[in-house]
Design an enzyme around this catalytic site. Structure first.
Site, short mmCIF file in Angstrom:
data_model
loop_
_atom_site.label_atom_id
_atom_site.label_comp_id
_atom_site.label_asym_id
_atom_site.label_seq_id
_atom_site.Cartn_x
_atom_site.Cartn_y
_atom_site.Cartn_z
N GLY A 9 -35.27 53.88 -51.05
CA GLY A 9 -33.84 53.01 -50.95
C GLY A 9 -33.05 53.04 -52.04
O GLY A 9 -32.79 54.05 -52.69
N CYS A 10 -32.46 51.94 -52.41
CA CYS A 10 -31.35 51.59 -53.41
C CYS A 10 -32.28 52.33 -54.65
O CYS A 10 -33.07 51.58 -55.14
CB CYS A 10 -30.83 50.37 -53.47
SG CYS A 10 -29.88 50.15 -55.05
N PHE A 11 -31.59 53.19 -55.52
CA PHE A 11 -32.14 53.66 -56.61
C PHE A 11 -32.10 52.63 -57.76
O PHE A 11 -33.05 52.63 -58.76
CB PHE A 11 -31.67 54.77 -57.17
CG PHE A 11 -29.96 55.24 -57.17
CD1 PHE A 11 -29.25 53.87 -57.57
CD2 PHE A 11 -29.25 56.23 -57.14
CE1 PHE A 11 -27.85 53.98 -57.40
CE2 PHE A 11 -28.16 56.36 -57.16
CZ PHE A 11 -27.25 55.25 -57.43
N TRP A 12 -31.40 51.54 -57.53
CA TRP A 12 -31.48 50.65 -58.78
C TRP A 12 -33.05 49.87 -58.66
O TRP A 12 -33.10 49.46 -59.72
CB TRP A 12 -30.33 49.13 -58.30
CG TRP A 12 -29.15 49.56 -58.21
CD1 TRP A 12 -28.38 50.83 -59.05
CD2 TRP A 12 -27.99 48.78 -57.92
NE1 TRP A 12 -27.20 50.40 -58.68
CE2 TRP A 12 -26.74 49.43 -58.09
CE3 TRP A 12 -28.03 47.63 -57.16
CZ2 TRP A 12 -25.54 48.67 -57.64
CZ3 TRP A 12 -26.74 47.17 -56.61
CH2 TRP A 12 -25.58 47.82 -57.14
N TYR A 156 -30.16 40.75 -55.88
CA TYR A 156 -30.42 42.18 -54.82
C TYR A 156 -31.84 42.23 -54.32
O TYR A 156 -32.08 42.21 -53.22
CB TYR A 156 -29.85 43.26 -55.41
CG TYR A 156 -29.64 44.47 -54.46
CD1 TYR A 156 -29.06 44.67 -53.32
CD2 TYR A 156 -31.00 45.35 -54.67
CE1 TYR A 156 -29.36 45.59 -52.51
CE2 TYR A 156 -31.18 46.33 -53.84
CZ TYR A 156 -30.40 46.41 -52.77
OH TYR A 156 -30.60 47.79 -51.91
#
Length: 173
Positions: A9-12, A156
């Site tokens: 998913g989101c790399f953050w 997030y």
């Protein structure tokens, strides 16, 4: 030094879980396996370039093994959902293990089989194990996002449903 390239998913949300481990030297957010050279976040986020958001982890094999890296990784996302992750939908957010050599491929398949056998998830793991074809480092604002933008990152992480999913399956996140 060895490398592992992983999408969840989101790399953050994939940097922080690895930063805390001895033997992990660097975690770089980036894009892998697409059709555009040197893509930008704006391009990748359209879902039309074929890239996956990933992290590339530089680690010392004599301190932390690839198997240990994978066991950490599987506690950071939903490995049963290939359509994206939580609030982020699309092929650019699909989970994947992008192996660097045959040994990593074999280890990934073994770890998946072991976790599947533990029945921690209601559905089988369907995270693809595929060869790494390319890796492009993401723009600077995406590196170490959880450190640079703690408020945004925490909102997030919780708001996307990732935090609750992890806690539900593994305990503390």
């Amino acid at each position: 030094m060895a490398k592992a390239t992983l999408g969840g998913g989101c790399f953050w949300c994939l940097v922080k879980p690895f930063d805390q481990w001895d033997g992990v030297n660097e975690v770089i957010s980036g894009y892998s396996n697409g059709e555009v050279d040197n893509p930008t976040y704006a391009q990748v986020s359209t879902g039309t370039t074929g890239h996956i958001e990933v992290v590339q982890i530089d680690y010392e094999e004599d301190v932390i093994s690839f198997e240990e890296i994978l066991n950490i990784f599987f506690k950071t996302f939903d490995p049963t959902d290939t359509g994206g992750q939580f609030g982020d939908r699309g092929s650019q957010y699909m989970p994947a293990i992008l192996y660097h050599d045959e040994q990593q491929k074999e280890t990934a398949e073994k770890v998946i089989e072991e976790i599947d056998g533990s029945n921690v998830f209601d559905k089988p793991i369907n995270t693809p194990v595929m060869p790494l074809e390319s890796f492009y480092e993401a723009e600077e604002e995406h590196q170490d996002f959880y450190k640079k933008n703690q408020g945004h990152y925490n909102a997030y992480y919780k708001g996307s449903g990732r935090k609750a999913f992890i806690e539900n399956h593994w305990g503390e996140s």
